[in-house]
Design an enzyme around this catalytic site. Sequence first.
Site, PDB file in Angstrom:
ATOM      1  N   THR A  52      17.100  70.077  50.288  1.00 26.85           N
ATOM      2  CA  THR A  52      16.640  69.859  48.875  1.00 26.85           C
ATOM      3  C   THR A  52      15.113  69.311  49.123  1.00 26.85           C
ATOM      4  O   THR A  52      14.485  69.709  48.413  1.00 26.85           O
ATOM      5  CB  THR A  52      17.580  68.867  48.394  1.00 26.85           C
ATOM      6  OG1 THR A  52      18.720  69.486  48.308  1.00 26.85           O
ATOM      7  CG2 THR A  52      17.131  68.523  47.057  1.00 26.85           C
ATOM      8  N   ASN A  57      24.199  81.152  48.717  1.00 21.68           N
ATOM      9  CA  ASN A  57      25.366  80.217  48.831  1.00 21.68           C
ATOM     10  C   ASN A  57      26.549  80.597  48.407  1.00 21.68           C
ATOM     11  O   ASN A  57      27.484  80.500  48.719  1.00 21.68           O
ATOM     12  CB  ASN A  57      24.852  78.808  48.774  1.00 21.68           C
ATOM     13  CG  ASN A  57      24.317  78.773  47.280  1.00 21.68           C
ATOM     14  OD1 ASN A  57      23.378  79.385  47.039  1.00 21.68           O
ATOM     15  ND2 ASN A  57      24.806  77.691  46.729  1.00 21.68           N
ATOM     16  N   GLN A 117      21.468  79.167  54.116  1.00 18.54           N
ATOM     17  CA  GLN A 117      23.107  79.756  54.255  1.00 18.54           C
ATOM     18  C   GLN A 117      22.897  80.850  55.413  1.00 18.54           C
ATOM     19  O   GLN A 117      23.753  81.315  56.043  1.00 18.54           O
ATOM     20  CB  GLN A 117      23.436  80.404  53.408  1.00 18.54           C
ATOM     21  CG  GLN A 117      23.722  79.319  52.084  1.00 18.54           C
ATOM     22  CD  GLN A 117      25.057  78.598  52.433  1.00 18.54           C
ATOM     23  OE1 GLN A 117      25.968  78.623  53.432  1.00 18.54           O
ATOM     24  NE2 GLN A 117      25.173  77.324  52.067  1.00 18.54           N
ATOM     25  N   GLY A 120      20.772  71.044  58.631  1.00 19.81           N
ATOM     26  CA  GLY A 120      21.652  70.841  59.593  1.00 19.81           C
ATOM     27  C   GLY A 120      23.343  70.935  59.515  1.00 19.81           C
ATOM     28  O   GLY A 120      23.908  71.549  60.090  1.00 19.81           O
ATOM     29  N   HIS A 121      23.633  70.368  58.130  1.00 20.93           N
ATOM     30  CA  HIS A 121      24.867  70.283  57.978  1.00 20.93           C
ATOM     31  C   HIS A 121      25.574  71.619  57.880  1.00 20.93           C
ATOM     32  O   HIS A 121      26.914  71.846  57.573  1.00 20.93           O
ATOM     33  CB  HIS A 121      25.589  69.273  56.961  1.00 20.93           C
ATOM     34  CG  HIS A 121      25.020  69.548  55.402  1.00 20.93           C
ATOM     35  ND1 HIS A 121      26.229  70.151  54.502  1.00 20.93           N
ATOM     36  CD2 HIS A 121      23.836  69.584  54.757  1.00 20.93           C
ATOM     37  CE1 HIS A 121      25.376  70.132  53.280  1.00 20.93           C
ATOM     38  NE2 HIS A 121      24.198  69.827  53.363  1.00 20.93           N
ATOM     39  N   THR A 146      10.663  56.475  59.063  1.00 22.02           N
ATOM     40  CA  THR A 146      11.035  56.636  60.404  1.00 22.02           C
ATOM     41  C   THR A 146      12.088  57.688  60.709  1.00 22.02           C
ATOM     42  O   THR A 146      12.948  57.828  59.956  1.00 22.02           O
ATOM     43  CB  THR A 146      11.769  55.222  60.839  1.00 22.02           C
ATOM     44  OG1 THR A 146      10.740  53.988  60.411  1.00 22.02           O
ATOM     45  CG2 THR A 146      12.042  54.816  62.218  1.00 22.02           C
ATOM     46  N   CYS A 184      27.027  71.402  45.210  1.00 23.35           N
ATOM     47  CA  CYS A 184      26.271  70.426  44.549  1.00 23.35           C
ATOM     48  C   CYS A 184      26.560  70.636  43.110  1.00 23.35           C
ATOM     49  O   CYS A 184      26.108  69.644  42.458  1.00 23.35           O
ATOM     50  CB  CYS A 184      24.662  70.992  44.814  1.00 23.35           C
ATOM     51  SG  CYS A 184      24.386  70.826  46.466  1.00 23.35           S
TER      52      CYS A 184
HETATM   53  N1  PLP Z   1      19.981  75.652  49.530  1.00 23.36           N
HETATM   54  C1  PLP Z   1      21.300  76.496  49.516  1.00 23.36           C
HETATM   55  C2  PLP Z   1      21.310  77.789  49.660  1.00 23.36           C
HETATM   56  C3  PLP Z   1      22.221  75.411  50.018  1.00 23.36           C
HETATM   57  O1  PLP Z   1      23.645  76.124  49.969  1.00 23.36           O
HETATM   58  C4  PLP Z   1      22.418  74.142  49.898  1.00 23.36           C
HETATM   59  C5  PLP Z   1      23.427  73.322  50.231  1.00 23.36           C
HETATM   60  O2  PLP Z   1      24.292  73.546  49.431  1.00 23.36           O
HETATM   61  C6  PLP Z   1      20.922  73.522  49.946  1.00 23.36           C
HETATM   62  C7  PLP Z   1      19.799  74.458  49.634  1.00 23.36           C
HETATM   63  C8  PLP Z   1      20.828  72.228  49.815  1.00 23.36           C
HETATM   64  O3  PLP Z   1      21.035  71.548  51.078  1.00 23.36           O
HETATM   65  P1  PLP Z   1      21.004  70.075  51.361  1.00 23.36           P
HETATM   66  O4  PLP Z   1      22.460  69.495  51.146  1.00 23.36           O
HETATM   67  O5  PLP Z   1      20.832  69.915  52.718  1.00 23.36           O
HETATM   68  O6  PLP Z   1      20.041  69.365  50.498  1.00 23.36           O
END
Ligand code: PLP
Length: 375
Positions: A70, A148, A176, A197-198, A234, A322
Amino acid sequence: MIYLDHNATTPVLPEVFEAMRPYFCEEWGNPSSTYKFGAKLKSAIETARSQVAALIRARRSELIFTSCATESNNAAIRAALKANLGKRHIITSGVEHSSVLRHCMALQKSGYRVTYLSVDRDGLLKLADLENAISDDTAVVSLMWANNETGVLFPVKEIAELCQSRGVLYHCDAVQAAGKVEIDVRTVPVDYLSLTGHKFHAAKGIGTLYVSRKAPFSPFIHGGHQERNLRGGTESVPLIVGLGKAAELAQGQTATYATKVRPLRDHLEMHILSSVPDTELNGHRTERLANTTNITFGGVDSEALLILLDSEGVCASSGSACLADSAEVSHVVKAMKPETGTARQVIRFSLDPAITMNDIEVTCAATIHAVEALR
Ligand code: PLP
């Protein structure tokens, strides 16, 4: 638990956790310190930067660590706008992640003009639409690599080349795509590219932004001298080290990812589409990530279906994590199929190579059973 929501997030792999472990309680210094206990951590950060750079074939100096995608998405668009102060036009698509869409909507309120390119019923966009939308006033194009919700792949190489030929900065949200398809910034000439990363087995709270050495950049997060003055704050050494390790592991598995995961996804998809009446696939059959299927179940409330699946131990979602708390119908499915009503009737299953055929069989049976119960 059968976890089929890997587009929402993925578990930290044991190897990633082991790589991070020393940086919590033993090597906990501040990398900006002058004494060795802190300063030596700079090399751990730079090793991770090399590992992430290798995943996308970038130069180490082209990567900035951020807190998440984000932030990376926001930072890239801001940097492009700041570098083109006289230009007031942004191009994106109607199916981007909320971190791009809502930022663009906010920018509209401060006077920017935004073109939201439409997609067809398969979720694909037409390059001609992009070509026609670009004008002398266009400051930046932001179009994702892989969706996504549906997994649909945009023609990023062609998009990047078109933007390059028209002299417009191009940002790509490749969140993705990482670890699922090859990303090579030497052959896909993007200016900015976001990762988090996640989505590929690192921890939550760490992302990166690739900024081509030819692209302008100014900080989004102002602060200290970290990240070569490009991103204050940091550094989270454990998270950065974990991101590096996860990138290294993802790089090793990208070539085989699709061949491992596609048969499982296809089995799930075909079984559901052929055995459950009034179902429809959302997304192009082939121009799609191998791990994702997005299916409309006519007349079935997604929330109710997800609860029944959960009671059988199956984790799936109705779209972007989200926006999971929103009652609105998915903007992605709506953009593809404008006749979609207001009811949420869509389920996304997103797999991972660790899933087994037995998991898929259990999911098929649970889905068929749940839909029968709800209808
Ligand atoms: N962009 C896409 C296509 C995503 O699927 C996501 C996460 O759901 C994001 C951006 C946002 O990632 P983050 O959770 O690291 O902010």
